[in-house]
Design an enzyme around this catalytic site. Structure first.
Site, short mmCIF file in Angstrom:
data_model
loop_
_atom_site.label_atom_id
_atom_site.label_comp_id
_atom_site.label_asym_id
_atom_site.label_seq_id
_atom_site.Cartn_x
_atom_site.Cartn_y
_atom_site.Cartn_z
N HIS A 100 32.29 75.67 0.19
CA HIS A 100 32.03 74.96 1.45
C HIS A 100 32.50 75.93 2.53
O HIS A 100 33.52 76.63 2.34
CB HIS A 100 32.90 73.71 1.61
N ASP A 103 36.15 75.85 3.07
CA ASP A 103 37.02 76.37 2.00
C ASP A 103 37.27 77.84 2.24
O ASP A 103 38.32 78.38 1.88
CB ASP A 103 36.35 76.32 0.62
N GLU A 232 22.72 66.75 -4.24
CA GLU A 232 23.63 66.41 -5.34
C GLU A 232 23.89 64.90 -5.31
O GLU A 232 24.64 64.41 -4.46
CB GLU A 232 24.93 67.19 -5.16
N GLU A 268 25.84 66.52 -11.15
CA GLU A 268 27.25 66.60 -11.53
C GLU A 268 27.56 65.54 -12.59
O GLU A 268 27.23 64.36 -12.42
CB GLU A 268 28.16 66.41 -10.32
N HIS A 271 29.51 62.46 -11.42
CA HIS A 271 28.73 61.59 -10.55
C HIS A 271 27.75 60.75 -11.38
O HIS A 271 27.49 59.59 -11.05
CB HIS A 271 27.95 62.41 -9.53
N ASP A 296 26.88 70.79 -11.67
CA ASP A 296 28.31 70.81 -11.42
C ASP A 296 28.97 70.29 -12.69
O ASP A 296 28.91 69.09 -13.01
CB ASP A 296 28.69 69.94 -10.21
N ASP A 307 36.18 59.62 -9.01
CA ASP A 307 35.72 60.97 -9.32
C ASP A 307 36.93 61.83 -9.67
O ASP A 307 37.62 62.33 -8.78
CB ASP A 307 35.04 61.48 -8.03
N ASP A 309 36.93 64.67 -11.51
CA ASP A 309 36.62 66.11 -11.52
C ASP A 309 37.45 66.89 -12.54
O ASP A 309 38.05 67.92 -12.22
CB ASP A 309 36.84 66.72 -10.13
N ASP A 339 32.85 72.33 -10.89
CA ASP A 339 33.39 71.49 -9.82
C ASP A 339 34.50 70.66 -10.46
O ASP A 339 34.37 69.46 -10.67
CB ASP A 339 32.28 70.61 -9.23
C1 XLS Z 1 32.13 65.72 -4.24
C2 XLS Z 1 31.15 66.73 -4.51
C3 XLS Z 1 31.26 68.00 -3.69
C4 XLS Z 1 29.98 68.77 -3.71
C5 XLS Z 1 29.88 69.84 -2.67
O1 XLS Z 1 32.26 64.73 -4.95
O2 XLS Z 1 31.17 66.99 -5.87
O3 XLS Z 1 32.33 68.77 -4.10
O4 XLS Z 1 29.74 69.37 -4.96
O5 XLS Z 1 30.03 69.33 -1.39
CA CA Z 2 29.96 68.44 -6.99
CA CA Z 3 32.90 65.30 -7.98
#
Ligand code: XLS
Ligand code: CA
Ligand code: CA
Length: 441
Positions: A100, A103, A232, A268, A271, A296, A307, A309, A339
């Site tokens: 991003h 980041d 996404e 992802e 998600h 992702d 989420d 991750d 991710d």
């Molecule tokens: C958030 C998303 C984010 C996207 C990029 O849940 O996964 O990280 O991948 O903005």
């Molecule tokens: Ca993501």
């Molecule tokens: Ca995520």
């Protein structure tokens, strides 16, 4: 330049019998498979936000991992992050990264100043990439969701001023993506959704989101960008209802607004499960519609509804994911972005490496298992046989458009009861075949 991780060397591939925690057991980056090295099949990417910035902060506590990279001034920290990221990628044999804008470099006093500081970091990364062309940008994106100005969304904000600000920010993030040679630009919904319909003009918000995407494409193409745009999907979090709910919802949106030519899906895993789908389901929907783009790679926790991750360690899911990737013809502009973040309790610098090794080995094994499943052929053969009635007779006539309701009625009247035309779905057998292939690798 001094190292950030002097105690960790380049992670070697040692094979499945190795007990060395800092070695790959399955990911052998240079192993040639079907004429190209594994690293090119898998196209692993480092996520700048989790790996370089995520310090374990959550709603209940402060960070546990030190991600200051030894610097307090934001400019110096942003540069140190670049050096540390390149060291991590190098030591882990990761060829790609994703970012991003914020980041890479945080917000400063004004947009103009923020942009100027971002330019410096992007130039710095470009220099590093020039010195080591094996490091590439998978995709870029803009963090148009964390600042208070985006509390009601960016492209879907009720404020046209916020829309304009978001457009300016995205323009700059596209410039950075182009400058670093990225072949992907991601739109994740961020706060593009709603908390209550009582205060929401749903129709206008959707139209405006499409307007923003069209403007982004127009701008990027005018600058010579020939990569892909990705959406996404995610069903919830941070908003109660995210507009890009799941793959099927996004496909409908792309069709409605005539955006299908430029956009693909970035799927992802976590998600997908938040939308009550499997990871494989979302990939299948994307692939069957010619919209598979990028991944992702992470996983959620089946007991938690948010989420998480986590780094992916579930071989079964990774196998079925790679099965879809192979069936989609492999990655073109996309790849496998982690991710994912180490757990808050996994706070040491070494944990960065251990978690990536776990994820990369999982996908290397999943890739091999998926190839073995396809080579084994029993699944494909079963599906082919199950639908055999569509290749001849009435099935073929339906597909060829040769029959209407009258002809189908005549056929059914003549045929009589058809329950006997069905055979067992054999789900348990097929699941056992997957286990059999997985455990004989
Ligand atoms: C958030 C998303 C984010 C996207 C990029 O849940 O996964 O990280 O991948 O903005
Ligand atoms: Ca993501
Ligand atoms: Ca995520």
């Amino acid at each position: 330049m001094s190292e950030f991780f002097p105690e960790i060397g380049k992670i070697p591939y040692e094979g499945k019998d190795s007990k060395n925690a800092l070695a790959f057991k399955y990911y052998n980056p240079d192993e040639i498979i079907d004429g190209k090295p594994m690293r090119e099949h898998l196209k692993f990417a480092l996520s700048w936000w989790h790996t370089m910035g995520g310090d374990g902060t959550d709603m209940f506590g402060v960070g546990t991992a030190d991600k200051t990279w030894g610097q307090t001034a934001p400019e110096a920290r942003a540069k140190a992050k670049v050096d540390a990221a390149f060291e991590i990628m190098d030591k882990l044999s990761i060829d790609y990264f994703c970012f991003h804008d914020r980041d890479l470099s945080p917000e400063y006093g004004s947009l103009a100043e923020t942009n100027a500081k971002l330019d410096e970091i992007v130039d710095y990364i470009a220099e590093k990439m020039k010195a080591d062309p094996s490091k590439k940008l998978l995709w870029g994106t803009a963090k148009a969701f964390d600042h208070p100005r985006y509390m009601h969304g960016a492209g879907t904000s009720p404020s046209a001023d916020v829309f304009a600000y978001a457009a300016a920010q995205i323009k700059k993030a596209i410039d950075a993506t182009i400058k670093l040679g990225g072949k992907g630009y991601v739109f994740w919904g961020g706060r593009e959704g709603y908390e209550t319909l009582l205060n929401t003009n749903y129709g206008l918000e959707q139209d405006n989101m499409a307007r923003l995407l069209k403007l982004a494409v127009k701008y990027a193409r005018s600058k010579g960008y020939d990569g892909d745009f990705y959406i996404e999907p995610k069903p919830k979090e941070p908003t109660k209802h995210q507009y890009d709910f799941d793959a099927a919802t996004v496909l409908g949106f792309l069709k409605k607004y005539d955006l299908e030519k430029d956009f693909f899906l970035n799927i992802e895993a976590n998600h997908a499960t938040l939308a009550q789908h499997t990871f494989q389901h979302e990939l299948r929907v994307a692939r069957e519609n010619g919209k598979f783009g990028s991944i992702d790679a992470n996983q959620g926790d089946p007991l938690l509804g948010w989420d998480t991750d986590q780094f992916p360690t579930n071989i079964y899911d990774a196998t079925l994911c790679m099965y879809e990737v192979i069936k989609a013809g492999g990655f073109t502009n996309g790849g496998l972005n982690f991710d994912a973040k180490a757990r808050r309790g996994s706070f040491t610098p070494e944990d960065i490496f251990l978690s990536y090794i776990a994820g990369m080995d999982t996908f290397a094994l999943g890739f091999k298992a998926a190839r073995a499943l396809i080579a084994d052929g029993r699944l494909d053969k079963f599906v082919e046989d199950r639908y055999a009635s569509w290749t001849t007779g009435i099935g073929k006539d339906i597909i060829d458009g040769k029959v209407g309701f009258e002809e189908l009625e005549a056929y059914a009247l003549e045929k009589g009861e058809v329950t006997d035309s069905l055979s067992s779905g054999r789900q348990e057998l097929l699941e056992a075949i997957v286990n059999n292939v997985l455990f004989t690798l």
